[in-house]
Scaffold this active site. Structure first.
Site, short mmCIF file in Angstrom:
data_model
loop_
_atom_site.label_atom_id
_atom_site.label_comp_id
_atom_site.label_asym_id
_atom_site.label_seq_id
_atom_site.Cartn_x
_atom_site.Cartn_y
_atom_site.Cartn_z
N CYS A 1 -5.26 -20.49 -29.66
CA CYS A 1 -6.47 -21.49 -29.47
C CYS A 1 -7.74 -20.77 -29.42
O CYS A 1 -8.65 -21.30 -29.66
CB CYS A 1 -6.48 -22.42 -28.37
N CYS B 1 -6.80 -15.88 -27.02
CA CYS B 1 -5.65 -16.33 -27.20
C CYS B 1 -5.50 -16.61 -28.82
O CYS B 1 -6.15 -16.97 -29.50
CB CYS B 1 -5.65 -17.94 -26.39
N HIS C 1 -0.38 -16.90 -5.25
CA HIS C 1 -1.73 -16.55 -5.90
C HIS C 1 -0.91 -16.06 -7.16
O HIS C 1 -1.90 -15.38 -8.06
CB HIS C 1 -2.47 -15.22 -5.22
N ASN D 1 0.92 -5.38 10.58
CA ASN D 1 -0.40 -5.39 9.78
C ASN D 1 -1.03 -3.94 10.61
O ASN D 1 -1.37 -3.84 11.68
CB ASN D 1 -1.10 -6.64 9.98
N THR E 1 0.89 -1.30 -0.04
CA THR E 1 -0.01 -0.18 0.03
C THR E 1 0.83 1.26 -0.11
O THR E 1 0.55 2.27 -0.66
CB THR E 1 -0.96 0.13 1.15
#
Length: 251
Positions: free
Chosen positions: A156, A153, A120, A219, A25
């Site tokens: 394909c 794509c 991720h 945090n 951030t």
């Protein structure tokens, strides 16, 4: 308490870090669930992060491509929190850096790619949902700039998306296994900028605790593991993390 956490780091041989959106951030990349988070301010953004909506609705995909095009991440630079983790690696104490982030700012800052475990995925690559083709994201964004609202794509004809794990999409088992294994190998575990709500990644904290590691949480908001951590810091990550991990002047 910062002095105590710094002593743990100084005495550690293998520090494992887990980073979430909060560390970025200060680089100008909004988090998701915070007071000014992407999903807090724009509920539609959460829908765009869901693979089922993305695959089913061309309008969601078109909006997603415009969001990718204008993402602040393209101009973001690593901040003092990222650089503190680079310095930790330079001190030969960083065992693994597990990240929920997709911005690659850890690698841009200077952390070795082989230390970084991206649970991720990465926004800096595009992938085809149908054939699995992968390529630099900028190539797809160039097509959007040229007028393709929902580029397909070229190999394909399938649906393209960022090479990230969306909600509803299966995590890569090998990556999660690597993260869990690494979490159990450290003597200090530092969770930074994560609400520790998303599983199975949040489970790395339990793995580290059971292995006997000291748990340090940095945090801005409370997390699900504050009550079992050895130290919790709610200040600015860019200020607290360098103080805990040590600065270049102390090496």
């Amino acid at each position: 308490m910062i002095d105590q956490a710094r002593r743990w780091i100084d005495g550690a041989q293998r520090v494992v870090a887990l980073t979430g959106a909060g560390i970025s951030t200060d680089s100008g990349i909004p988090d998701f669930r915070g007071p000014q988070g992407l999903w807090t301010r724009n509920p539609l953004a959460e829908k765009m992060s869901n693979i089922n909506y993305y695959l089913a609705d061309p309008e969601v995909r078109k909006l997603s491509w415009q969001n990718r095009l204008s993402s602040p991440a393209w101009n973001a630079r690593p901040n003092a929190g990222h650089l503190a983790l680079v310095h930790l690696e330079q001190r030969q104490k960083l065992h693994a850096l597990i990240t929920q982030n997709i911005d690659e700012l850890h690698q841009i800052a200077g952390n070795s790619p082989d230390k970084v475990i991206e649970v991720h995925g990465t926004m800096r690559k595009v992938m085809c949902w149908d054939c699995g083709m992968r390529a630099p994201m900028q190539k797809a964004l160039d097509r959007v700039r040229a007028g393709e609202a929902d580029p397909k794509c070229r190999e394909c004809g399938g649906i393209l998306k960022s090479d990230t794990i969306s909600f509803g999409q299966q995590l890569v088992p090998e990556v999660i296994d690597r993260a869990m294994r690494a979490a159990g190998e450290g003597d200090v575990f530092v969770a930074v900028g994560s609400t520790l709500q998303v599983y199975p990644v949040a489970g790395t904290v339990d793995v580290a605790r059971e292995a006997g590691a000291k748990i340090v949480i940095v945090n801005a908001q409370p997390t699900a593991f504050d009550d079992v951590a050895d130290a919790v810091f709610a200040g600015s990550i860019s200020e607290v993390l360098p103080a805990i991990l040590g600065s270049a002047s102390r090496s």
